[in-house]
Design a protein around this motif. Structure first.
Motif, PDB file in Angstrom:
ATOM      1  N   ALA A   5      -7.558  19.505 -14.504  1.00  0.00           N
ATOM      2  CA  ALA A   5      -6.275  19.079 -14.285  1.00  0.00           C
ATOM      3  C   ALA A   5      -5.300  19.663 -13.152  1.00  0.00           C
ATOM      4  O   ALA A   5      -5.234  20.350 -12.434  1.00  0.00           O
ATOM      5  CB  ALA A   5      -5.940  20.062 -15.480  1.00  0.00           C
ATOM      6  N   GLY A   6      -5.146  18.189 -12.062  1.00  0.00           N
ATOM      7  CA  GLY A   6      -3.965  18.894 -11.382  1.00  0.00           C
ATOM      8  C   GLY A   6      -4.471  17.210 -10.230  1.00  0.00           C
ATOM      9  O   GLY A   6      -3.092  17.240  -9.098  1.00  0.00           O
ATOM     10  N   GLY A   7      -5.506  16.305 -10.282  1.00  0.00           N
ATOM     11  CA  GLY A   7      -5.427  15.182  -9.599  1.00  0.00           C
ATOM     12  C   GLY A   7      -4.909  13.908 -10.544  1.00  0.00           C
ATOM     13  O   GLY A   7      -5.336  14.035 -11.550  1.00  0.00           O
ATOM     14  N   LEU A   8      -4.378  12.865  -9.903  1.00  0.00           N
ATOM     15  CA  LEU A   8      -3.658  11.650 -10.484  1.00  0.00           C
ATOM     16  C   LEU A   8      -3.973  10.664  -9.286  1.00  0.00           C
ATOM     17  O   LEU A   8      -3.832  10.525  -8.251  1.00  0.00           O
ATOM     18  CB  LEU A   8      -2.528  11.735 -10.952  1.00  0.00           C
ATOM     19  N   PRO A   9      -4.581   9.396 -10.151  1.00  0.00           N
ATOM     20  CA  PRO A   9      -4.034   8.342  -8.614  1.00  0.00           C
ATOM     21  C   PRO A   9      -3.280   7.740  -8.974  1.00  0.00           C
ATOM     22  O   PRO A   9      -2.090   7.330 -10.407  1.00  0.00           O
ATOM     23  CB  PRO A   9      -5.749   7.225 -10.162  1.00  0.00           C
ATOM     24  N   ILE A  10      -2.816   6.913  -7.942  1.00  0.00           N
ATOM     25  CA  ILE A  10      -1.784   6.434  -7.368  1.00  0.00           C
ATOM     26  C   ILE A  10      -1.897   4.729  -7.729  1.00  0.00           C
ATOM     27  O   ILE A  10      -2.615   4.269  -6.887  1.00  0.00           O
ATOM     28  CB  ILE A  10      -0.896   6.667  -6.564  1.00  0.00           C
ATOM     29  N   PRO A  70       0.822  -1.624   0.342  1.00  0.00           N
ATOM     30  CA  PRO A  70      -0.138  -0.356   0.058  1.00  0.00           C
ATOM     31  C   PRO A  70       0.972   1.122   0.122  1.00  0.00           C
ATOM     32  O   PRO A  70       1.982   1.017   0.397  1.00  0.00           O
ATOM     33  CB  PRO A  70      -0.927   0.005   1.181  1.00  0.00           C
ATOM     34  N   LEU A  71       0.062   2.110  -0.363  1.00  0.00           N
ATOM     35  CA  LEU A  71       0.904   3.777  -0.089  1.00  0.00           C
ATOM     36  C   LEU A  71       1.608   3.876   1.201  1.00  0.00           C
ATOM     37  O   LEU A  71       0.042   3.462   2.245  1.00  0.00           O
ATOM     38  CB  LEU A  71       0.313   4.680  -0.923  1.00  0.00           C
ATOM     39  N   THR A  72       2.825   4.390   0.915  1.00  0.00           N
ATOM     40  CA  THR A  72       2.761   4.740   2.795  1.00  0.00           C
ATOM     41  C   THR A  72       3.414   5.851   2.798  1.00  0.00           C
ATOM     42  O   THR A  72       3.532   7.022   1.908  1.00  0.00           O
ATOM     43  CB  THR A  72       4.985   3.780   2.894  1.00  0.00           C
ATOM     44  N   LEU A 116      -3.332  11.108  -0.958  1.00  0.00           N
ATOM     45  CA  LEU A 116      -4.865  10.509  -0.039  1.00  0.00           C
ATOM     46  C   LEU A 116      -3.943   8.808  -0.093  1.00  0.00           C
ATOM     47  O   LEU A 116      -3.710   8.357  -0.980  1.00  0.00           O
ATOM     48  CB  LEU A 116      -6.124  10.568  -0.592  1.00  0.00           C
ATOM     49  N   ASP A 117      -4.610   8.215   1.156  1.00  0.00           N
ATOM     50  CA  ASP A 117      -4.328   6.572   0.828  1.00  0.00           C
ATOM     51  C   ASP A 117      -5.337   6.019  -0.087  1.00  0.00           C
ATOM     52  O   ASP A 117      -6.419   6.594  -0.382  1.00  0.00           O
ATOM     53  CB  ASP A 117      -4.265   6.140   2.151  1.00  0.00           C
ATOM     54  N   ALA A 118      -5.956   4.628  -0.319  1.00  0.00           N
ATOM     55  CA  ALA A 118      -6.212   4.290  -1.130  1.00  0.00           C
ATOM     56  C   ALA A 118      -8.491   4.435  -0.788  1.00  0.00           C
ATOM     57  O   ALA A 118      -9.094   4.028  -1.083  1.00  0.00           O
ATOM     58  CB  ALA A 118      -6.199   2.530  -1.474  1.00  0.00           C
ATOM     59  N   GLY A 119      -7.845   4.251   0.675  1.00  0.00           N
ATOM     60  CA  GLY A 119      -9.022   4.936   1.094  1.00  0.00           C
ATOM     61  C   GLY A 119      -9.956   5.887   1.487  1.00  0.00           C
ATOM     62  O   GLY A 119     -11.270   6.639   2.141  1.00  0.00           O
ATOM     63  N   GLY A 120      -9.251   6.701  -0.008  1.00  0.00           N
ATOM     64  CA  GLY A 120      -9.617   8.270   0.732  1.00  0.00           C
ATOM     65  C   GLY A 120      -9.323   9.535   2.138  1.00  0.00           C
ATOM     66  O   GLY A 120      -9.501  10.511   1.567  1.00  0.00           O
ATOM     67  N   ILE A 170      -3.811   2.173  -5.336  1.00  0.00           N
ATOM     68  CA  ILE A 170      -3.612   2.912  -3.786  1.00  0.00           C
ATOM     69  C   ILE A 170      -3.474   3.550  -2.726  1.00  0.00           C
ATOM     70  O   ILE A 170      -3.480   4.013  -2.319  1.00  0.00           O
ATOM     71  CB  ILE A 170      -1.944   2.383  -3.522  1.00  0.00           C
ATOM     72  N   GLY A 171      -4.297   5.079  -4.181  1.00  0.00           N
ATOM     73  CA  GLY A 171      -3.995   6.126  -3.775  1.00  0.00           C
ATOM     74  C   GLY A 171      -3.856   7.200  -4.365  1.00  0.00           C
ATOM     75  O   GLY A 171      -4.632   6.858  -5.768  1.00  0.00           O
ATOM     76  N   ALA A 172      -3.698   8.558  -4.253  1.00  0.00           N
ATOM     77  CA  ALA A 172      -3.944   9.368  -5.241  1.00  0.00           C
ATOM     78  C   ALA A 172      -3.274  10.998  -5.067  1.00  0.00           C
ATOM     79  O   ALA A 172      -3.027  10.985  -3.857  1.00  0.00           O
ATOM     80  CB  ALA A 172      -5.531   9.576  -5.452  1.00  0.00           C
TER      81      ALA A 172
END
Length: 140
Positions: free
Chosen positions: A102-107, A8-10, A37-41, A114-116
């Motif tokens: 524009a400016g938001g990207l999923p990770i 997961p994103l740390t 943000l992590d995967a749960g927002g 796993i986040g954004a």
């Protein structure tokens, strides 16, 4: 039932993201806010440059949230919410902090969301570029 393991994103990842986006913005002479943000927002990290406009904190967070919820770059969603777009009513239909700028990207990692990250404070294309630079920093 098999499951595929992924990391997961740390908080360490989030610091790398914040730092990389901030450096890219600083090099361009732009003051920004960055949200991870992590995967749960849930908020993992947030930083607002001292010179960034206050609203950039809110826009960076909403961009990250939108990218996470729709698993898409916010830059790719802008046309979908225009008056003739298929998702025209989406921003007002839900009681959620969505922002289609524009400016938001999923990770993603190992094929998993796993986040954004969201960046606000510059022109939309700049914010997108700073976020993309940050993603490159954690994919090395």
């Amino acid at each position: 039932m098999s499951t595929t393991a992924f990391t997961p994103l740390t908080t360490t990842d989030s610091e790398v993201l914040i730092t990389a986006a901030g450096r890219a913005a600083e090099a361009a002479g732009v003051a920004v806010s960055v949200t991870v943000l992590d995967a749960g927002g849930h908020l993992l990290a947030f930083r607002r440059d001292d010179r960034a406009v206050l609203i950039s904190g809110e826009t960076s967070t909403r961009k990250a949230y939108t990218a996470l919820q729709l698993n898409a770059a916010t830059a790719d969603l802008v046309d979908l919410v225009k008056p003739d777009g298929p998702f025209h009513s989406l921003p007002t239909a839900l009681d959620r902090p969505l922002l289609f700028i524009a400016g938001g990207l999923p990770i993603h990692r190992d094929g998993h969301l796993i986040g954004a990250i969201g960046v606000g404070g510059g022109a939309p294309e700049q914010d997108h570029g700073f976020a993309a630079t940050a993603l490159d920093a954690i994919s090395r």
